[in-house]
Design a protein around this motif. Structure first.
Motif, PDB file in Angstrom:
ATOM      1  N   ASN A   1     -19.583 -25.496 -29.243  1.00 34.46           N
ATOM      2  CA  ASN A   1     -18.522 -24.714 -28.621  1.00 34.46           C
ATOM      3  C   ASN A   1     -18.109 -25.434 -27.343  1.00 34.46           C
ATOM      4  O   ASN A   1     -18.864 -25.466 -26.378  1.00 34.46           O
ATOM      5  N   VAL A   2     -16.926 -26.011 -27.373  1.00 35.85           N
ATOM      6  CA  VAL A   2     -16.412 -26.736 -26.212  1.00 35.85           C
ATOM      7  C   VAL A   2     -15.713 -25.712 -25.327  1.00 35.85           C
ATOM      8  O   VAL A   2     -14.730 -25.093 -25.729  1.00 35.85           O
ATOM      9  N   ALA A   3     -16.258 -25.517 -24.133  1.00 38.58           N
ATOM     10  CA  ALA A   3     -15.730 -24.511 -23.210  1.00 38.58           C
ATOM     11  C   ALA A   3     -14.393 -24.973 -22.646  1.00 38.58           C
ATOM     12  O   ALA A   3     -14.166 -26.164 -22.437  1.00 38.58           O
ATOM     13  N   ALA A   4     -13.532 -24.017 -22.388  1.00 39.86           N
ATOM     14  CA  ALA A   4     -12.245 -24.331 -21.760  1.00 39.86           C
ATOM     15  C   ALA A   4     -12.506 -24.794 -20.337  1.00 39.86           C
ATOM     16  O   ALA A   4     -13.440 -24.326 -19.680  1.00 39.86           O
TER      17      ALA A   4
ATOM     18  N   THR B   1     -10.640 -31.147 -26.823  1.00 44.22           N
ATOM     19  CA  THR B   1     -10.060 -29.838 -26.521  1.00 44.22           C
ATOM     20  C   THR B   1     -11.122 -28.745 -26.611  1.00 44.22           C
ATOM     21  O   THR B   1     -12.167 -28.926 -27.217  1.00 44.22           O
ATOM     22  N   ALA B   2     -10.806 -27.621 -26.014  1.00 46.18           N
ATOM     23  CA  ALA B   2     -11.708 -26.467 -26.068  1.00 46.18           C
ATOM     24  C   ALA B   2     -11.690 -25.866 -27.469  1.00 46.18           C
ATOM     25  O   ALA B   2     -10.712 -25.979 -28.191  1.00 46.18           O
TER      26      ALA B   2
ATOM     27  N   SER C   1     -17.844 -29.694 -22.511  1.00 45.97           N
ATOM     28  CA  SER C   1     -16.545 -29.569 -21.862  1.00 45.97           C
ATOM     29  C   SER C   1     -15.587 -30.591 -22.449  1.00 45.97           C
ATOM     30  O   SER C   1     -16.026 -31.638 -22.938  1.00 45.97           O
ATOM     31  N   PRO C   2     -14.275 -30.321 -22.389  1.00 46.40           N
ATOM     32  CA  PRO C   2     -13.323 -31.325 -22.848  1.00 46.40           C
ATOM     33  C   PRO C   2     -13.553 -32.646 -22.110  1.00 46.40           C
ATOM     34  O   PRO C   2     -13.747 -32.655 -20.897  1.00 46.40           O
TER      35      PRO C   2
END
Length: 198
Positions: free
Chosen positions: A121-124, A98-99, A52-53
């Motif tokens: 993969n950074v989730a929004a 950031t996502a 996550s961010p």
């Protein structure tokens, strides 16, 4: 009374603020105690993580390696032709601000091909669901449980109906017991709470 309302308002605001907080996580690349090395398997590891961010990636590695953030094309080709960032020194923490997808490799010849590559993969950030204006929230209702065997049947239960007719108007006398609608009462209480908090 005013102190109680003010304390209640502060409590509600504090609970709402706490609900919005997210705790940032430091992810040791490869898992707890793992190092950034040619043993690989990093994409398998990252696929099981939730990024996550605000989280960070922590790379631990020997001085014979580096950590290079690259484009997707460079990641796929195991090259560092367009370096986003380069890190050396044996321990690197990369903040995920950031996502979106991020790509990392070791740029030492042959190391990426041997497995030193990682994509995350950074989730929004997810926002709390909102309801459209003018709609009321409705609490979920559990389905009725089946009646136990041997209990009364519908034929044995009395019939109950909802009252019908028009409600009786409140008395216009000056007794101070005037009726206020529920939404007006809520609005009045909120206004008083805000005024007392100021």
């Amino acid at each position: 009374m005013a102190m109680v309302v003010k304390a209640l308002l502060v409590s509600v605001v504090a609970v709402a603020a706490l609900a919005q907080l997210t705790v940032a996580v430091d992810h040791q690349v490869g898992g707890s105690g793992a190092t950034w090395a040619t043993s690989g398997g990093y994409d398998s590891w990252s696929g099981k993580q939730k990024f996550s961010p605000g989280d960070s990636l922590v790379f631990s590695y020997s001085p014979a390696h580096d950590v290079v953030e690259v484009s997707k094309a460079d990641y796929d080709a195991c090259t560092a032709s367009k370096v986003v960032a380069r890190y050396t020194g044996g321990k690197t923490t990369v903040k995920l601000t950031t996502a979106g997808k991020r790509y990392f490799i070791c740029s030492i010849t042959g190391h990426c091909d041997a497995g030193m590559k990682l994509q995350v993969n950074v989730a929004a950030a997810t926002a709390a669901p909102t309801k459209p204006r003018g709609q009321r929230s409705v609490a979920p209702v559990a389905a009725p449980a089946p009646a136990p065997e041997g209990s009364a049947t519908d034929e044995q239960l009395p019939t109950v109906s909802s009252p019908t007719g028009t409600p009786t108007p409140s008395s216009p006398s000056g007794s101070g017991a005037a009726s206020i609608g529920a939404s007006a009462a809520v609005a009045l209480a909120m206004g008083m709470a805000v005024a007392l908090a100021i």
